[in-house]
Design an enzyme around this catalytic site. Structure first.
Site, PDB file in Angstrom:
ATOM      1  N   GLY A  22       0.806  -1.216   0.000  1.00  0.00           N
ATOM      2  CA  GLY A  22       0.000   0.000   0.000  1.00  0.00           C
ATOM      3  C   GLY A  22       0.838   1.265   0.000  1.00  0.00           C
ATOM      4  O   GLY A  22       0.434   2.284   0.527  1.00  0.00           O
TER       5      GLY A  22
ATOM      6  N   HIS B 149      -1.388   6.265  -4.071  1.00  0.00           N
ATOM      7  CA  HIS B 149      -1.524   4.813  -4.228  1.00  0.00           C
ATOM      8  C   HIS B 149      -2.961   4.319  -4.125  1.00  0.00           C
ATOM      9  O   HIS B 149      -3.205   3.125  -4.028  1.00  0.00           O
ATOM     10  CB  HIS B 149      -0.626   4.061  -3.245  1.00  0.00           C
ATOM     11  CG  HIS B 149       0.830   4.393  -3.417  1.00  0.00           C
ATOM     12  ND1 HIS B 149       1.597   3.827  -4.405  1.00  0.00           N
ATOM     13  CD2 HIS B 149       1.631   5.244  -2.757  1.00  0.00           C
ATOM     14  CE1 HIS B 149       2.826   4.325  -4.340  1.00  0.00           C
ATOM     15  NE2 HIS B 149       2.873   5.186  -3.348  1.00  0.00           N
TER      16      HIS B 149
ATOM     17  N   ARG C  27      -8.042 -11.616  -3.679  1.00  0.00           N
ATOM     18  CA  ARG C  27      -9.410 -11.279  -3.277  1.00  0.00           C
ATOM     19  C   ARG C  27     -10.142 -10.629  -4.446  1.00  0.00           C
ATOM     20  O   ARG C  27      -9.544 -10.355  -5.480  1.00  0.00           O
ATOM     21  CB  ARG C  27      -9.366 -10.273  -2.123  1.00  0.00           C
ATOM     22  CG  ARG C  27      -8.548  -9.047  -2.502  1.00  0.00           C
ATOM     23  CD  ARG C  27      -8.696  -7.895  -1.556  1.00  0.00           C
ATOM     24  NE  ARG C  27      -7.622  -6.936  -1.739  1.00  0.00           N
ATOM     25  CZ  ARG C  27      -7.604  -5.975  -2.653  1.00  0.00           C
ATOM     26  NH1 ARG C  27      -8.611  -5.845  -3.488  1.00  0.00           N
ATOM     27  NH2 ARG C  27      -6.575  -5.157  -2.769  1.00  0.00           N
TER      28      ARG C  27
END
Lengths: 155, 455
Positions: B170, B241, B297
């Site tokens: 991240g 980001h 995911r």
């Protein structure tokens, strides 16, 4: 399936060293209190000193009367809410005795109901002493976090 | 590992638009839904519409949506036999997935082993290299302690390099190094930060790509050995980001090149025995793809792939967890037209400060090629405790130009009061000549915002 795996038959209360050890275990496990009761009605409660729990000894004692109700204060009932979720138990699963039926008197910190999730049971305790006015949920109901279980008229 | 088995009641361990998206998919498949929610979300749409709703904690996510034990206990208390984690929260937590499976409940997602493998950036990269997925040139493993050895590695890779924490992600725990004399200090500072932030001082380094685009490949794998890749998405428009606008397919990249990368991703899935939906993220510059990480995911931007392939990814996830085989082959997958998604956040379009509060007006767009994924209705309250995403406006067109035109009309139709949203930012971006041309890099939005501030 409702019987807990083992209920210690504590005829004798633990000595002070044992209590210190048990409190340490509770603290290490991040638990605030432990309560045991047997079929004879003996009750043992150990609370680890926390900011919202009055420091109490081995035996439950009369709670410090925090808000002093006077004759002229308006009688407002207070809700007792679930601090977790689960299926509601209004009676002690061992003795089958109702914890806090309508009209009964309860002391602060006393268990008024329990929540059951699988093998786990979590007590719901009275925030202060008083008389149970109304039980708002039924035995076995699935109760959510924060839901009102009963209302209490503070004494 | 528990074998997949049929289930009838799905617990949705999430909130907001994705909880509603999953609930819809469950309904279409004839499954009952359980909503577990925090006190703050009691009036949320997916909670009100769930077959069973159970409040599991206060507003704080750590005591509700991130409380793995409570969620598993809630599944037991409500009789749910499967859990869908959505995105964010516990969706990439291998321990959570493992605890669910040990409790005899189906986890709608990959195996805990896959989540763990891809969660560590070094093992992930090594696995990809071994499967033939192109990676950025780099240290191919943890950095040594010895300063001279690190310097030799960096020289071999070529400056500028980026030093990254193995446990990071991240955008945190990384540092760009432009020349050899900055290297020693950058490594020691990043190592200290990595230890503090992630409890793991392990570092690696890679060639720093200067103006890359963010391109990702969606995959779908069943438990019968079928592996599909569903085209690529371009998510280069990012701020700090965080993706802002995504499109599929990526403009200006030859389909043959994407097909080559897609096939290598599918091969990697076979190698690791991947299950369910996943995304391979790449940096792309000058015709070169370089693997960054795999998300194990469902992703926020999955609708643009659904719109261009006609495949319902969430339904597919659930059916895979039920043990059903995918009923389509790779050769039958065609991406048609173009789709663009705008993430609508409750935030100031200039300062980006969150703007929680009651939504007093909510006029939504419609018409051909427009899809709106949202949990908001008029009167909803946007909570300050969670992510500010309130809706996704997705436009599909036969061409990119048509998708942009439809999106512009949709955003103009959308009227939201009295909270602020980033709709004006999207409207400005859709008129930006560089965006209209297509193929901007991952720094474009930040530079564009700087210019806007200075003018």
């Amino acid at each position: 399936m409702n019987t807990p795996l083992s209920v210690p038959a504590f005829e004798n209360l633990p000595n002070s060293e044992d209590v210190v050890q048990i409190s340490q275990w509770l603290k290490d496990a991040g638990l605030s209190s432990l309560e045991l009761s047997n079929a004879q009605g003996t009750r043992l409660r150990i609370s680890v000193g926390g900011c919202d729990i009055p420091a109490s000894g081995v035996m439950p004692h009369a709670a410090a009367p925090l808000p002093i109700p006077t004759e002229d204060s308006p009688s407002t009932n207070i809700p007792v809410t679930a601090a977790y979720f689960g299926n509601l138990l209004l009676s002690n699963p061992i003795t089958k005795e109702a914890f806090a039926p309508e009209g009964s008197s309860v002391r602060a910190e006393e268990t008024v109901a329990m929540l059951q999730i699988g093998e786990l049971t979590v007590p719901i305790t009275a925030p202060q002493s008083g008389t149970v006015v109304q039980v708002m949920a039924k035995e076995g109901d699935l109760i959510g976090y924060g839901q009102t279980i009963l209302t209490l008229c503070p004494s | 590992m528990s074998a997949p088995h049929p289930f009838g009641r799905v617990l949705i361990a999430n909130r907001g638009e994705i909880a509603l998206r999953i609930q819809r998919a469950c309904r279409q498949l004839g499954l009952e839904t359980v909503a577990v929610y925090s006190e703050a979300d009691a009036q949320s749409r997916h909670v009100l519409e769930a077959d069973i709703a159970l409040c599991i904690g206060p507003a704080s996510a750590t005591r509700s949506y991130l409380d793995a034990d409570a969620i598993i206990l809630a599944a037991k208390a409500t009789g749910a036999t499967a859990i869908h984690p959505g995105y964010g929260f516990l969706s990439e937590n291998a321990d959570f997935a493992e605890a669910i499976e040990s409790a005899g409940i189906t986890f709608i997602g990959p195996t805990p082993a896959s989540i763990r493998l891809m969660g560590d950036k070094i093992t992930a990269k090594q696995t990809m290299q071994a499967s033939g997925v192109p990676c950025v040139p780099g240290s191919d493993g943890p950095l040594p302690e010895n300063a001279q050895a690190i310097l030799e590695l960096a020289n071999a890779v070529g400056f500028p390099v980026i030093v990254k924490a193995s446990g990071g992600g991240g955008g945190r725990g990384m540092r760009v190094v432009w020349s050899a004399d900055e290297l020693g200090k950058a490594v020691s500072v990043t190592r200290k930060e990595a230890q503090q932030a992630f409890g793991n001082p392990t570092l690696y380094l890679e060639r720093f790509m200067q103006k890359p685009r963010h391109i990702e490949i969606q995959v779908l794998c069943d438990t019968h050995g079928n592996v599909l890749w569903l085209g690529a998405r371009d998510c280069s428009l990012q701020r700090r980001h965080q993706k802002v606008l995504e499109e599929a397919p990526p403009p200006g990249i030859a389909p043959e090149l994407i097909a080559e990368i897609g096939a290598s991703c599918a091969q990697a899935c076979r190698t690791i025995g991947y299950r369910g939906a996943g995304t391979f993220e790449f940096l792309y510059e000058d015709g070169i793809f370089a693997f960054i990480e795999m998300n194990t995911r469902l992703q926020v931007e999955h609708p643009i792939t659904e719109e261009t392939t006609g495949i319902d990814i969430v339904c597919a996830q659930i059916e895979i967890a039920q043990g059903k085989p995918l009923n389509i082959e790779q050769s039958a997958i065609r991406t048609t037209g173009h789709a663009i998604e705008c993430r609508i956040n409750a935030e100031d379009p200039f300062s980006f400060a969150p703007s929680p509060g009651r939504v007093s007006r909510w006029d939504v767009p419609g018409g051909a090629g427009i899809r709106l994924d949202t949990h908001i209705v008029e009167g909803s309250v946007v909570q300050p405790y969670y992510d500010s995403l309130i809706a996704k406006v997705i436009a599909r067109g036969a061409t990119r130009g048509e998708a942009i035109r439809r999106l512009k009309v949709a955003l103009a139709e959308m009227q939201v009061e009295t909270i602020s949203t980033n709709i004006p930012l999207h409207q400005a971006l859709l008129c930006d000549p560089d965006f209209v041309k297509g193929g901007v890099d991952i720094h474009h939005l930040e530079h564009w915002l700087e210019k806007r501030e200075n003018s």
